[in-house]
Enzyme design. Structure first.
Site, mmCIF file in Angstrom:
data_model
loop_
_atom_site.group_PDB
_atom_site.id
_atom_site.type_symbol
_atom_site.label_atom_id
_atom_site.label_comp_id
_atom_site.label_asym_id
_atom_site.label_seq_id
_atom_site.Cartn_x
_atom_site.Cartn_y
_atom_site.Cartn_z
ATOM 1 N N LEU A 36 0.829 -1.210 0.000
ATOM 2 C CA LEU A 36 0.000 0.000 0.000
ATOM 3 C C LEU A 36 0.863 1.261 0.000
ATOM 4 O O LEU A 36 0.772 2.100 0.897
ATOM 5 C CB LEU A 36 -1.002 0.016 1.161
ATOM 6 C CG LEU A 36 -2.109 -1.053 1.109
ATOM 7 C CD1 LEU A 36 -3.066 -0.871 2.270
ATOM 8 C CD2 LEU A 36 -2.858 -1.018 -0.216
ATOM 9 N N THR A 37 1.704 1.362 -1.025
ATOM 10 C CA THR A 37 2.419 2.610 -1.251
ATOM 11 C C THR A 37 1.438 3.619 -1.840
ATOM 12 O O THR A 37 0.228 3.368 -1.904
ATOM 13 C CB THR A 37 3.595 2.390 -2.211
ATOM 14 O OG1 THR A 37 3.096 1.903 -3.463
ATOM 15 C CG2 THR A 37 4.586 1.392 -1.643
ATOM 16 N N THR A 138 7.404 -5.444 -18.421
ATOM 17 C CA THR A 138 6.998 -4.362 -19.318
ATOM 18 C C THR A 138 7.767 -4.423 -20.631
ATOM 19 O O THR A 138 8.874 -4.981 -20.693
ATOM 20 C CB THR A 138 7.275 -2.994 -18.644
ATOM 21 O OG1 THR A 138 7.069 -1.941 -19.575
ATOM 22 C CG2 THR A 138 8.712 -2.915 -18.152
ATOM 23 N N ASP A 139 7.202 -3.830 -21.667
ATOM 24 C CA ASP A 139 7.920 -3.750 -22.938
ATOM 25 C C ASP A 139 9.056 -2.729 -22.888
ATOM 26 O O ASP A 139 9.926 -2.710 -23.766
ATOM 27 C CB ASP A 139 6.964 -3.420 -24.085
ATOM 28 C CG ASP A 139 6.241 -2.089 -23.947
ATOM 29 O OD1 ASP A 139 6.427 -1.404 -22.920
ATOM 30 O OD2 ASP A 139 5.471 -1.736 -24.860
ATOM 31 N N GLU A 140 9.089 -1.897 -21.857
ATOM 32 C CA GLU A 140 10.122 -0.866 -21.776
ATOM 33 C C GLU A 140 11.526 -1.451 -21.569
ATOM 34 O O GLU A 140 12.519 -0.762 -21.791
ATOM 35 C CB GLU A 140 9.787 0.145 -20.682
ATOM 36 C CG GLU A 140 8.511 0.923 -20.984
ATOM 37 C CD GLU A 140 8.274 2.067 -20.033
ATOM 38 O OE1 GLU A 140 9.228 2.820 -19.759
ATOM 39 O OE2 GLU A 140 7.138 2.220 -19.564
ATOM 40 N N TYR A 191 13.626 3.121 -14.192
ATOM 41 C CA TYR A 191 12.518 2.179 -14.054
ATOM 42 C C TYR A 191 12.711 0.955 -14.931
ATOM 43 O O TYR A 191 12.672 -0.188 -14.449
ATOM 44 C CB TYR A 191 11.190 2.858 -14.403
ATOM 45 C CG TYR A 191 10.099 1.869 -14.756
ATOM 46 C CD1 TYR A 191 9.666 0.932 -13.822
ATOM 47 C CD2 TYR A 191 9.514 1.854 -16.021
ATOM 48 C CE1 TYR A 191 8.680 0.002 -14.143
ATOM 49 C CE2 TYR A 191 8.537 0.937 -16.347
ATOM 50 C CZ TYR A 191 8.116 0.013 -15.408
ATOM 51 O OH TYR A 191 7.155 -0.906 -15.732
ATOM 52 N N SER A 192 12.914 1.167 -16.245
ATOM 53 C CA SER A 192 13.003 0.023 -17.146
ATOM 54 C C SER A 192 14.246 -0.815 -16.861
ATOM 55 O O SER A 192 14.235 -2.038 -17.022
ATOM 56 C CB SER A 192 12.976 0.481 -18.605
ATOM 57 O OG SER A 192 14.013 1.393 -18.892
ATOM 58 N N LYS A 195 13.346 -3.084 -14.004
ATOM 59 C CA LYS A 195 12.482 -4.186 -14.451
ATOM 60 C C LYS A 195 13.270 -5.199 -15.271
ATOM 61 O O LYS A 195 13.044 -6.411 -15.168
ATOM 62 C CB LYS A 195 11.304 -3.636 -15.256
ATOM 63 C CG LYS A 195 10.268 -2.912 -14.433
ATOM 64 C CD LYS A 195 9.601 -3.814 -13.385
ATOM 65 C CE LYS A 195 8.687 -4.849 -14.016
ATOM 66 N NZ LYS A 195 7.965 -5.644 -12.985
ATOM 67 N N GLY A 323 15.740 11.263 -21.712
ATOM 68 C CA GLY A 323 15.912 9.895 -22.182
ATOM 69 C C GLY A 323 14.646 9.236 -22.684
ATOM 70 O O GLY A 323 14.536 8.017 -22.698
#
Length: 382
Positions: A36-37, A138-140, A191-192, A195, A323
């Site tokens: 629960l962020t 993710t696709d990132e 982030y990517s 992941k 970026g």
């Protein structure tokens, strides 16, 4: 036979859609583990909260003791790992949380799952044989398609060629490249990159320890209950409030849009029927430029909540994200070919449903706006 699904991040946007799908449309039991962020919201699960097949545990996936206890107590048949920090702009401002949750959290969960699975091999071999750990990514992680010119596998055409063929990067009149399950990783943002790291961990635990894992990489999701820091809900709510509609750069960035309920169905299908060690790309077959998405939202709002001026007049072009990848696009032919999944929603039907949901559910998003996010710009620091 009904199974027990342990879902991490089940109070988040995609996770809550998976929980609702499992409770409303299957006989399975769901154990929802969520810290629960700021983006976790139990109000997104009000329709399942009192169901006897649903249990909520507030816990951090980085807490090894709590994770092992969840496994030992609830004896899941399937783990669906969705808990993650997921907003690129936030990762630019504060990457540490992304490293902690997405990398260390995934490692901690993999270790708990491995220990549990090994115990099952001793006490319940049949259950161990069918146990699955499904990691949602993710696709990132694949990077920017605009900078890649690799062909589709073996020179063949993808099942769903890019509708933008001949209009963007690549050779005129030929299908643009799409992300496949074998596309090399080239993440661009904190982030990517986090992941991508978690994906590598999952594959390593499958290869080294034999843990029965699966991975899915999805395109941009949208739909009801989406936290309003993301493009589509932010534009809807800013438009209704008469605020500027921020578009990064010139709005030419291209994304493949996937309705979240279509994604939830795909994830459950993969968790139950996917091959161990396999990766499946999940996309909506809806490549759109960001400016086109924003303009379409404005047009739907003009129809549903008309005003004397045009919502398009609120569009404001702002400095691009550092970026920023230009184009993502998924080739989802493998999941269709092997598991029979295709999206039910077109972008037009899904976006209309989404806009109408936000118009009709002011209480939900007002509480979010009054709490952890007021629509401020993120990710401008470098």
């Amino acid at each position: 036979m009904p199974k027990t699904f342990l879902i991490t991040g089940g109070a988040g946007f995609i996770g809550s859609a998976v929980v609702r799908e499992l409770i409303h449309n299957t006989d399975h039991t769901v154990i929802n583990v969520d810290k629960l962020t700021y983006a976790g919201n139990l109000e997104s699960l009000e329709t399942v909260a009192n169901n006897p097949r649903y249990t909520f545990i507030q816990a951090d996936i980085c807490d090894a003791k709590a994770m092992q206890q969840a496994f030992n107590t609830h004896q899941p048949d399937v783990v669906m790992h969705l808990a993650a920090e997921s907003h690129v702009d936030r990762s630019i401002d504060g990457p540490a949380a992304f490293m902690e949750t997405n990398i260390i959290g995934t490692y901690t969960l993999l270790e708990a799952a491995k220990n549990y699975w090994r115990s099952l091999k001793e006490t319940n071999p049949a259950k161990a044989e069918t146990f699955r750990f499904h990691h949602i990514s993710t696709d990132e992680v694949y990077g920017d398609l605009a900078e890649q010119t690799f062909p589709t596998p073996h020179g063949s055409e993808p099942a769903f060629p890019s509708p933008l063929a001949g209009e963007g990067p690549g050779e005129r009149g030929q299908s643009l490249p799409l992300f496949t399950e074998t596309t090399p990783y080239a993440p661009s943002s904190p982030y990517s990159a986090s992941k991508a790291s978690s994906d590598h961990l999952v594959r390593a635990w499958q290869r080294t320890y034999g843990l029965p894992t699966l991975i899915t990489n999805c395109s941009n999701n949208y739909g009801p209950y989406h936290f309003p820091e993301k493009l589509i809900p932010l534009v809807i709510l800013n438009a209704l409030a008469g605020k500027p509609l921020p578009v990064y750069g010139d709005g030419s960035q291209i994304r493949d849009w996937l309705y979240v309920e279509d994604h939830a169905r795909a994830l459950i299908l993969v968790a139950q029927n996917g091959g161990v060690g396999e990766t499946y790309n999940i996309g909506g077959h809806n490549e759109k430029q960001n400016i086109e998405v924003v303009q379409t939202i404005c047009d739907i709002l003009q129809e549903q909540v008309p005003k004397s001026t045009n919502y398009r007049d609120q569009i404001t072009f702002v400095a691009d994200r550092p970026g920023h990848d230009l184009r993502y696009a998924i080739d989802a032919s493998k999941i269709e070919r092997e598991l029979g999944w295709t999206p039910r929603e077109t972008f037009e039907t899904g976006l209309r449903k989404t806009v109408l949901w936000y118009i009709e559910n002011k209480i939900w998003w007002k509480r979010v706006q009054d709490g952890s996010y007021q629509g401020e710009r993120l990710g401008v620091s470098t």
